[in-house]
Every structure is written in C-alpha cells, then in structure tokens.
Design an enzyme around this catalytic site. Structure first.
Site, PDB file in Angstrom:
ATOM      1  N   SER A 301       0.855  -1.188   0.000  1.00  0.00           N
ATOM      2  CA  SER A 301       0.000   0.000   0.000  1.00  0.00           C
ATOM      3  C   SER A 301       0.890   1.235   0.000  1.00  0.00           C
ATOM      4  O   SER A 301       2.072   1.176   0.342  1.00  0.00           O
ATOM      5  CB  SER A 301      -0.893   0.014   1.236  1.00  0.00           C
ATOM      6  OG  SER A 301      -0.163   0.430   2.381  1.00  0.00           O
ATOM      7  N   ASP A 302       0.315   2.379  -0.394  1.00  0.00           N
ATOM      8  CA  ASP A 302       1.021   3.627  -0.139  1.00  0.00           C
ATOM      9  C   ASP A 302       0.817   3.980   1.335  1.00  0.00           C
ATOM     10  O   ASP A 302       0.011   3.351   2.038  1.00  0.00           O
ATOM     11  CB  ASP A 302       0.526   4.736  -1.065  1.00  0.00           C
ATOM     12  CG  ASP A 302       1.619   5.758  -1.371  1.00  0.00           C
ATOM     13  OD1 ASP A 302       2.536   5.932  -0.537  1.00  0.00           O
ATOM     14  OD2 ASP A 302       1.568   6.379  -2.435  1.00  0.00           O
ATOM     15  N   TRP A 303       1.531   4.962   1.806  1.00  0.00           N
ATOM     16  CA  TRP A 303       1.572   5.276   3.231  1.00  0.00           C
ATOM     17  C   TRP A 303       0.166   5.478   3.799  1.00  0.00           C
ATOM     18  O   TRP A 303      -0.520   6.438   3.459  1.00  0.00           O
ATOM     19  CB  TRP A 303       2.408   6.529   3.464  1.00  0.00           C
ATOM     20  CG  TRP A 303       2.624   6.872   4.909  1.00  0.00           C
ATOM     21  CD1 TRP A 303       1.690   7.338   5.789  1.00  0.00           C
ATOM     22  CD2 TRP A 303       3.846   6.778   5.644  1.00  0.00           C
ATOM     23  NE1 TRP A 303       2.250   7.550   7.024  1.00  0.00           N
ATOM     24  CE2 TRP A 303       3.581   7.212   6.970  1.00  0.00           C
ATOM     25  CE3 TRP A 303       5.138   6.370   5.325  1.00  0.00           C
ATOM     26  CZ2 TRP A 303       4.564   7.256   7.952  1.00  0.00           C
ATOM     27  CZ3 TRP A 303       6.114   6.418   6.314  1.00  0.00           C
ATOM     28  CH2 TRP A 303       5.838   6.845   7.606  1.00  0.00           C
TER      29      TRP A 303
END
Length: 772
Positions: A301-303
């Site tokens: 995932s992105d942050w």
C-alpha cells in the site's frame, strides 16, 4: 564484514520438524548446505510457510516506519514500544526509512535473532533519483531519452543505497500525467505511455540488475497502481475519473511493461478509480495485475492508504478497510496498522480466506529469498562497503553524465549559446544561481543540504571570463523544515537595483530562475505555473537594461513562460539536476557538452490549457473552417498549441530530415520506416529522431499522433545516416474497451522529425488484423 554465525542460522529451511520456539529457528547442520543449494526458492518458501502461524504470516504483511532512536534504549511505552514488541514477535515483515548500516543492522538482528523463525526484514526507502549522491529528478532524466544513461543512473543509485543497508526502493514512479499542476510530475517520465514504458523498464533494470541477490542491487517498485497521474485539477490525492480507453491505452502500458521487465513489487495509489479506492480495488490488483499480467511479486500500500479508505467513504472502520484491502490483493500494509491489528480476527470470522493471507506472505517471502536475505540477512550491512561506496567518484561521474544529458535547449536565437570562453563580462543573476540545496530537487531524503554544485560554482570553473554575481531577489523568505514548505517572496525587490547595475555592464546575462526544489513533488500542486514570486518582474527589469539574456530554468514541472519565449533570446531547461547540477549546466552553456535533451512533457502557454498533451483525440470540429468562425474546438483567448511541444529540444548542431520511405511488404510481421538524418553543421551532436503514427480510422478512435519509435543518433559534423525503425503489432495496435489488444487493418500515417511537431509525413495501408 562477515557474519558467519548469523549466516549459519538462516542459510536453509530444510529442518522444520519441531514446532516449539527453540527448534523453529532457521537452523541447519553444515552437512546439509550442499542439499540446500539445489532446493528451489519456491520449495523453500513453501517449507517456511508450513511452519508459520497465521499471525506470523500476517506479520510479513506489516510494514513499519522507523520508530526509535537505535542508539538509545529500547522503547518502553507508546506506539514505539508496540512496534518494538511486534518486531520481536516476528509480526513485522518490512521496515522503511531505517538507513545506514549501523541502524539497519540493529533492526535486522532483532528480526533474525530474537524471533521464533528468524525471518529477515526487507528494508525499504525512497531512492527516487539517487541516495546520497543525486542524479537529476526523474522527469529531467526522461528528457535525455537516453535509456542506457537512465539505466546507469538507477544502477548507481541502487549501489549507493544498498551499501547503506537498503534493499528495496519505492521507485520508479511510472504514472503518466498530462497536467503540470500536479507536483509529482517531477517523479515520472512525462505524458507519453510509449516513452514512459521504455523508461520504466530502464529504471527497473538499473535498480534490479541481472541478479537480485547481488548486494549492489535493490528490488524496484512500480507505482502508483493506478491512475494517480490523472488526479482531477492536478491536485494531489484527488479523485481520478477516466474512461476505459484511457485506462488501457495510456495508464496501464508502463505498468504492464514493468511486470514484463520483472519488477518485484508494485505500490497501489491513493486515488479512487470507478468509485473504488485503488488500495481496495480487486479489479486492479487481482484481476489485472496478478491474474491477467501474472505478476508474482507483492503489492504494498502507499503510506496509510488502507486506513484512508475510511476517509474515502468506502470503509466504515479500520477492520472493514483491512478486509477490503486484503481481499482486493494488497499484500503489505505500509504504516496504517490495519493488517497486524485486524486480519487475524477477520480470518477467524471467515471474512478473509486464509489462503489469501498465505498467498500474500508467499509473495513477500519469495522476494526476500530472491534478494538473498535468507542466505545472509546482513549482506547489506557491510560498514566498510558503505564507507567506500557513498559519494565515490564513479558515482559522481555517472550523475554528471546523466545531468548534462537531461538539459533541454528550448530556444537559441542568433546562436547566443554556447558562450565564448574568453574576454566576456558575464553577469549571473538569481538566488537559484548561488543555491546549493535547491538543485537537489524533491525526494532526496538521504542527501545532505548544501551538497549540490551551484550554477555559479560551475561557471567559475571556466576562468577566461569576468563573472559578476547579483542575487536580484530571494525566491523564498522562509522554510518549514518539517514539511519542507517555502514561503515565497512576493514583495521584496530591494536588490533589483544592484542586479540591474551588474547586468547593464555585461556582455551576456545569465539569469537562473524557476522553482525551488521543494516547490514540486508530493503534495506540491500549483494553480499558477509561471515563475514564482517576483522573478518575472526581475526578468523583465533586467531585460530592460540588457536584452542579451540566457535564461536558465530550474524547475520540477513544465512552466508557462509566454513572455520569456517572446522576448528572451536563449532559454535552457535545466530542471533540478542533482548533486552535479552546476557542473552540468556550465558544460552545456560553454559548449563542452552539446545539448541533446527533448521534452517529455508539453509546456503550456497558459495554465488554463491544462491538461495539455500532444497525443490528443480529434474532435468532430477539429479545425477552424473559415476566418472568423467560432464554432470549433478552441479557446477565445489562447492558442490550442503548446508553447514548447512534447519532444522539442534544440542543439548546437543543425539536423535535417529527408527521404522518408515506408516498406509494407512484410506487413504480416512489421512495417519498416527509413529516413535520412544529416548533421548540416560544423559541430558534432546527438539527435533524438522520433517516429509517430496515426491510425486514421479505428473501432476505438485513436490520437492524432502517437510516439511509436525513437533513436538517439550521434553524428559528426556533415555526417548523414539512414535511420531504420520497425513497427510491429505492438506499435500498430491498441486496446479495446474490454482490455483486448487488437490490430486493425486500414490506413495509417507516419510522421518523422525532431519533436511531435514533425517534419516528414507519409501513409501506408495495413492489410492484416490481429487480436489477442
């Protein structure tokens, strides 16, 4: 530095007969070493999975940011203490932003020596355009159109990062974007999917090399999947709403090319697509990436993007967000804590199939084995190699080479450039000319401030001219250190007079203007993309006293520069070129390097034209039918055309195209396009010869032009070469709205030239149909 004791602990996975804590370490006897060498990675992964509890598999799916001062005592309370506890239990599969051999060693020792199974961590970091020694920002590198140089740039970035303990980068960003307002255009390859795909592959090959277990290589990550570059209004993190044809033909190609190149990880994007956030989008992650493209690496995932599905209005709470993300195919949770806190319960409740957890853990472990972390978890932790590698001359040479190849000569009236090397009075004006931090650009977490070579320093290495510097005006009046946000100077012109005095007496004025390095990048969208602050006023006032100006632009995005284009005789697009910025710019200005860069994004005349791109679709009313007609697709107050088109870039050489020919005799295999390219000057130079096509009539309408081939050609003065480019089904076809790749027979145009504003044109008829 060798760690034989620890290597012995983790070399093999053939002895898993016991399930108690003492026997489940990855131990082996020395006489089984030879057997282990012949066991495939897949078998090793499966053996390890069979020994893991559900919680340990979920732990591999959990990624934490660095969480405590590793030189001090272990945390005893708060979030840091919880992360530390999870690390010791084997509930952390990866960490990011832990860097430097000493710190990486400390967290790796906990994972390997204090957990039940001793599974090593994969250490991630944003190595976007270098680690400590920086190449140009990716958009600038893309302007080189030099795939070998781009691959080399990623290779030296990987070597330096790997020496500092890193084994995974969150790069390359392969998002196509047509909107210069979006700050992250600096991180990609521009507006074209064909060029973007080629550059994505070059960067992946540079990062990963031929052998991922080589300690000089790191795993790459294709991001952001998918559509992030089409954020509405160019505003970061915004909604994306695109048609199916755009998705398949513009957004997907660089990602599919990345899978074919063997990229080991993907990162999903912050945006939603068709009303579903990408992190929880099964169509993207399972149907397309893992099933259709057969991707066998893992998706991160992105942050915090799993938890952000709550803010999107898609998940009601963290538990539902974790359920959606895991079922959709997001394998690793970056810093939202959702998986480690919620997945075990979701599996027990039957809301997430444990097979999906096992598959995610399998993908992550596979990459760790490929990196060689189970052979030696400390292979990236050699202090001697770190000292010998960081900042070594070979890396500086590579980034200088990349920087000079990234410069684009936009305009050069009356051959003002290159500069004479003797007996000239040169005024250098602009705060950016003497700045040693801004040229490093955005996304340079490991680089130290004040380490770039400034333009002024680069110019002063040529000692035949008299150089006088005046700042003219500050670009900014302050900086928020944490956010790296600037307060732009919009009022202080107190040093204009001094700059005008210096310029008035000069033979040539070099003005270095543009954006600070922190004015582009993530979260740095702009609604005005001219020269920030008082710089435009400064440019005009200097022009009033001396018209002999070379404008050197430092920026991370295309800028709108209509006044400068109309008035300034020479304009150099020098981007944010990294550590060797000033040396590269000086070499180009003085002619020791003949500029060869070409724009990877169109430059608008006005921000109101955005999004702007060369490969647009024709409308039903594409052209002005007669003088004074208003009912056609146009603006009342501005031209439709860009200020500088995609592919544009001048040289100190003069290149002439002629004798275009098309051979369609082998149309069942390929179309051969040939043409002459001649250097009609006295200066050796390089030209990026570009080939575009138009499928004139198709079941799905095609753009007016599409880049389908290019060749970087170096010619001696007066030399001519016959250039040949083949068009196969891959270049002649397109995707229909169901994602099927098809090639349709019919009439095509071919265009050849030095930019998308091409010179030569011809037609051919294709006599075959293909679908797959």
């Amino acid at each position: 530095m060798k760690y034989i004791k620890h290597i012995a602990i983790v070399l093999a996975l053939i002895s898993f007969s016991s399930c108690n804590k003492g026997d489940d370490k990855l131990a082996m006897s020395s006489d089984s070493t030879d057997t282990t060498k012949n066991v495939s990675i897949e078998n090793k992964v499966e053996e390890l999975l069979n020994k893991m509890t559900l919680e340990e598999k979920i732990g591999q799916m959990n990624q934490y940011n660095g969480f405590w001062d590793l030189t001090g005592p272990a945390p005893s309370e708060g979030v840091a203490a919880k992360k530390y506890e999870h690390l010791r239990k084997g509930y952390v599969g990866s960490m990011l932003n832990v860097r430097g051999v000493e710190d990486v060693m400390k967290v790796q020792k906990i994972a390997v020596e204090e957990t039940r199974l001793g599974i090593p961590l994969i250490i991630g970091f944003d190595v976007i355009h270098g680690y400590e020694t920086l190449s140009p920002i990716p958009l600038a590198e893309s302007a080189s159109w030099d795939l070998k140089a781009i691959e080399r740039s990623a290779e030296v970035a990987a070597e330096e990062a790997a020496a500092a303990g890193i084994n995974w980068t969150f790069a390359p960003m392969v998002d196509i974007s047509r909107d210069a307002r979006w700050g992250r255009v600096m991180e990609g390859a521009g507006e074209d999917p064909f060029l973007g795909s080629k550059i994505a592959v070059a960067r992946i090959n540079g990062f990963q090399g031929d052998d991922l277990s080589d300690p000089k290589t790191i795993a790459a990550c294709a991001k952001h999947f998918a559509g992030y570059g089409f954020s509405e209004s160019g505003r970061d993190y915004n909604t994306v709403d695109v048609g199916t044809s755009t998705l398949y033909n513009t957004i997907f190609p660089p990602f599919e090319a990345s899978t074919k190149a063997g990229v080991r990880t993907f990162m999903n994007s912050f945006n939603e697509l068709n009303g579903v956030p990408a992190t929880g989008n099964k169509f993207l992650q399972r149907d397309i990436l893992k099933e259709k493209w057969k991707f066998d690496g893992f998706v991160v995932s992105d942050w915090g993007s799993i938890a952000e599905m709550i803010a999107h209005g898609h998940a009601k709470d963290g538990k539902q967000a974790a359920e959606m993300a895991a079922n959709a195919g997001s394998d690793m949770d970056m810093e939202s804590y959702m998986y480690v806190e919620e997945l075990a319960a979701l599996v027990k409740e039957g809301k997430v199939d444990e097979k999906l957890i096992t598959d995610a853990a399998r993908r992550i472990l596979r990459v760790k084995f490929e990196l060689g972390l189970f052979d030696d978890p400390y292979k990236y932790c050699d202090i001697d190699r770190e000292k010998a590698t960081l900042g070594k001359q070979e890396i500086h040479d590579a980034v200088l080479d990349m920087a000079q190849k990234s410069v684009v000569l936009l305009k050069n009236e009356n051959s003002l450039l290159p500069l004479k090397k003797e007996n000239q009075k040169i005024a250098v004006i602009g705060a950016l000319a003497n700045d040693k931090t801004s040229p490093l650009g955005s996304w340079r977490i490991a680089a130290k401030d004040e380490t770039a070579v400034s333009v002024l320093e680069g110019l002063k290495q040529y000692n035949g001219n008299q150089i006088t510097y005046a700042k003219g005006a500050d670009l900014s009046t302050g900086e928020n250190t944490f956010a790296r946000e600037l307060t732009i100077n919009t009022t202080d012109k107190s040093e204009f007079a001094k700059a005008k005095s210096v310029a008035k007496n000069a033979d040539v004025v070099i003005m270095v203007l543009g954006e600070h390095g922190f004015q582009s990048g993530e979260g740095r969208s702009r609604t005005e993309i001219g020269l920030p602050g008082v710089q435009q006023e400064l440019l005009e006032e200097i022009y009033a006293v001396n018209k002999n100006i070379v404008l050197v632009l430092n920026n991370g995005r295309p800028l709108a520069l209509p006044w400068a284009d109309e008035n300034i005789p020479a304009i150099v697009e020098a981007w944010h070129l990294g550590t060797q910025s000033g040396n590269a710019i000086a070499r180009v200005l003085y002619g020791d390097y003949n500029p060869s860069g070409k724009l990877p994004m169109s430059f608008p005349r006005n921000v109101g034209q955005l999004p702007l791109y060369y490969n647009y679709k024709s409308t039903g009313r594409p052209n002005e039918p007669s003088p004074g007609e208003v009912f056609w697709s146009h603006y009342m107050d501005e031209s439709n055309t860009p200020l500088y088109p995609f592919g544009h870039g001048l040289s100190y050489s003069k290149f002439v195209y002629s004798d275009l020919a098309i051979n369609a005799n082998d149309a069942d295999k390929y179309i051969t396009v040939t043409f002459n390219l001649k250097n009609e000057s006295k200066v050796k130079g390089k030209e990026v010869a570009q080939l575009y096509i138009q499928d004139l009539f198709a079941s799905i309408t095609r753009p007016v032009k599409e880049l389908k081939g290019f060749e970087l050609v170096e010619l001696e003065a007066g030399e001519q070469k016959r250039i040949e480019i083949k068009l196969t089904k891959d270049e002649l076809g397109f995707y229909d709205n169901q994602g099927n790749f098809i090639v349709e027979s019919g009439d095509f145009k071919v265009f050849v030239g030095g930019s998308s504003k091409t010179i030569l044109e011809d037609k051919f008829n294709l006599q075959w149909d293909i679908s797959q």
